[in-house]
Design a protein around this motif. Structure first.
Motif, PDB file in Angstrom:
ATOM      1  N   ARG A 176      15.637  12.771  16.635  1.00  0.00           N
ATOM      2  CA  ARG A 176      16.493  11.897  17.440  1.00  0.00           C
ATOM      3  C   ARG A 176      15.668  11.137  18.464  1.00  0.00           C
ATOM      4  O   ARG A 176      14.819  11.696  19.134  1.00  0.00           O
ATOM      5  CB  ARG A 176      17.541  12.718  18.176  1.00  0.00           C
ATOM      6  CG  ARG A 176      18.562  13.298  17.281  1.00  0.00           C
ATOM      7  CD  ARG A 176      19.586  14.052  18.072  1.00  0.00           C
ATOM      8  NE  ARG A 176      20.507  14.712  17.159  1.00  0.00           N
ATOM      9  CZ  ARG A 176      21.471  15.505  17.548  1.00  0.00           C
ATOM     10  NH1 ARG A 176      21.647  15.744  18.827  1.00  0.00           N
ATOM     11  NH2 ARG A 176      22.254  16.068  16.674  1.00  0.00           N
ATOM     12  N   GLY A 177      15.946   9.843  18.565  1.00  0.00           N
ATOM     13  CA  GLY A 177      15.244   9.008  19.531  1.00  0.00           C
ATOM     14  C   GLY A 177      13.852   8.591  19.102  1.00  0.00           C
ATOM     15  O   GLY A 177      13.136   7.950  19.852  1.00  0.00           O
ATOM     16  N   GLU A 178      13.439   8.949  17.889  1.00  0.00           N
ATOM     17  CA  GLU A 178      12.085   8.634  17.431  1.00  0.00           C
ATOM     18  C   GLU A 178      12.065   7.632  16.284  1.00  0.00           C
ATOM     19  O   GLU A 178      11.029   7.449  15.657  1.00  0.00           O
ATOM     20  CB  GLU A 178      11.376   9.925  16.988  1.00  0.00           C
ATOM     21  CG  GLU A 178      11.219  10.946  18.089  1.00  0.00           C
ATOM     22  CD  GLU A 178      10.347  10.463  19.232  1.00  0.00           C
ATOM     23  OE1 GLU A 178       9.326   9.803  18.970  1.00  0.00           O
ATOM     24  OE2 GLU A 178      10.689  10.742  20.390  1.00  0.00           O
ATOM     25  N   LEU A 179      13.158   6.987  15.979  1.00  0.00           N
ATOM     26  CA  LEU A 179      13.204   5.987  14.919  1.00  0.00           C
ATOM     27  C   LEU A 179      12.757   4.652  15.501  1.00  0.00           C
ATOM     28  O   LEU A 179      13.507   3.970  16.187  1.00  0.00           O
ATOM     29  CB  LEU A 179      14.609   5.869  14.326  1.00  0.00           C
ATOM     30  CG  LEU A 179      14.757   4.838  13.212  1.00  0.00           C
ATOM     31  CD1 LEU A 179      13.851   5.199  12.037  1.00  0.00           C
ATOM     32  CD2 LEU A 179      16.194   4.743  12.752  1.00  0.00           C
ATOM     33  N   TRP A 180      11.521   4.336  15.259  1.00  0.00           N
ATOM     34  CA  TRP A 180      10.936   3.105  15.804  1.00  0.00           C
ATOM     35  C   TRP A 180      10.857   2.070  14.700  1.00  0.00           C
ATOM     36  O   TRP A 180       9.783   1.741  14.208  1.00  0.00           O
ATOM     37  CB  TRP A 180       9.560   3.392  16.383  1.00  0.00           C
ATOM     38  CG  TRP A 180       9.578   4.309  17.556  1.00  0.00           C
ATOM     39  CD1 TRP A 180      10.663   4.835  18.184  1.00  0.00           C
ATOM     40  CD2 TRP A 180       8.461   4.831  18.257  1.00  0.00           C
ATOM     41  NE1 TRP A 180      10.299   5.638  19.230  1.00  0.00           N
ATOM     42  CE2 TRP A 180       8.942   5.655  19.300  1.00  0.00           C
ATOM     43  CE3 TRP A 180       7.085   4.694  18.115  1.00  0.00           C
ATOM     44  CZ2 TRP A 180       8.114   6.317  20.183  1.00  0.00           C
ATOM     45  CZ3 TRP A 180       6.267   5.356  18.997  1.00  0.00           C
ATOM     46  CH2 TRP A 180       6.777   6.150  20.016  1.00  0.00           C
TER      47      TRP A 180
END
Length: 193
Positions: free
Chosen positions: A67-71
């Motif tokens: 979570r929060g790491e999809l760049w």
């Protein structure tokens, strides 16, 4: 006799109450339900006989993202366009809030070396080491993506700030630097007498 018994009972209850507070003990505390205190668990990098590979830490399932790491926005997170070239302008709209955040982050991370005005006369300059002035002609004309890359990965004596400064704050710093450059006329070439 009843009055004496009541007084004695009061003294015993008072002493019992006092005895339960503030005294240290070398014995561990009594746990009515110790289940949460003593859980079976593995330490990071520990061995495990349970899994076939002998490692307690498991490899993430292929294709998953934390979570929060999809760049997935390369312009925002890497400063590059679809072909891998530096983007010309920042993908973040320059607002008063972005400029204020950029000035704050600049004071924390950039000012010690580049000084408050961006002239490169910070602590490294005082100790005889070269520091880049943000008013050099090449930095006035370079793409914002290049500045993002330098802040992210570092260059020369400058360390990379990929982990301490989030991408949004790096773009805010670039907006602040561009504002400093805009406020200072280009005809002086960035040189300080």
């Amino acid at each position: 006799m009843g009055e004496r018994m009541a007084t004695l009972l009061l003294v015993v209850v008072s002493l019992a109450g006092i005895g339960c507070r503030g005294w240290t003990s070398s014995r561990p505390p009594i746990h009515v339900n110790p289940n949460m205190d003593h859980q079976p668990k593995y330490r990071p990098q520990a061995e495990s006989r349970f899994f076939y590979d002998g490692a307690a830490m498991r490899v993430p399932v292929e294709g998953t993202v934390a979570r929060g790491e999809l760049w997935d926005d390369t312009a925002f997170y890497e400063g590059d366009d679809a072909e891998g070239n530096d983007i010309v302008t920042s993908p973040v709209e320059t607002t008063e809030a972005v400029l204020a955040r950029g000035a704050e982050r600049y004071r924390i991370y950039c000012q010690p070396c580049h000084d408050p005005g961006g002239e490169g006369k910070g602590i490294l300059f005082e100790r005889g080491l070269p520091t880049t002035s943000l008013f050099e002609d090449r930095l006035r004309t370079v793409e914002d993506g290049y500045l993002f890359e330098v802040i992210t990965d570092g260059r020369g004596l400058m360390p990379g700030y990929r982990w301490p400064i989030p991408a949004a704050d790096r773009w805010a710093i670039i907006a602040h630097v561009r504002e400093l450059q805009r406020q200072r006329p280009a005809e002086d070439g960035g040189e300080i007498e």
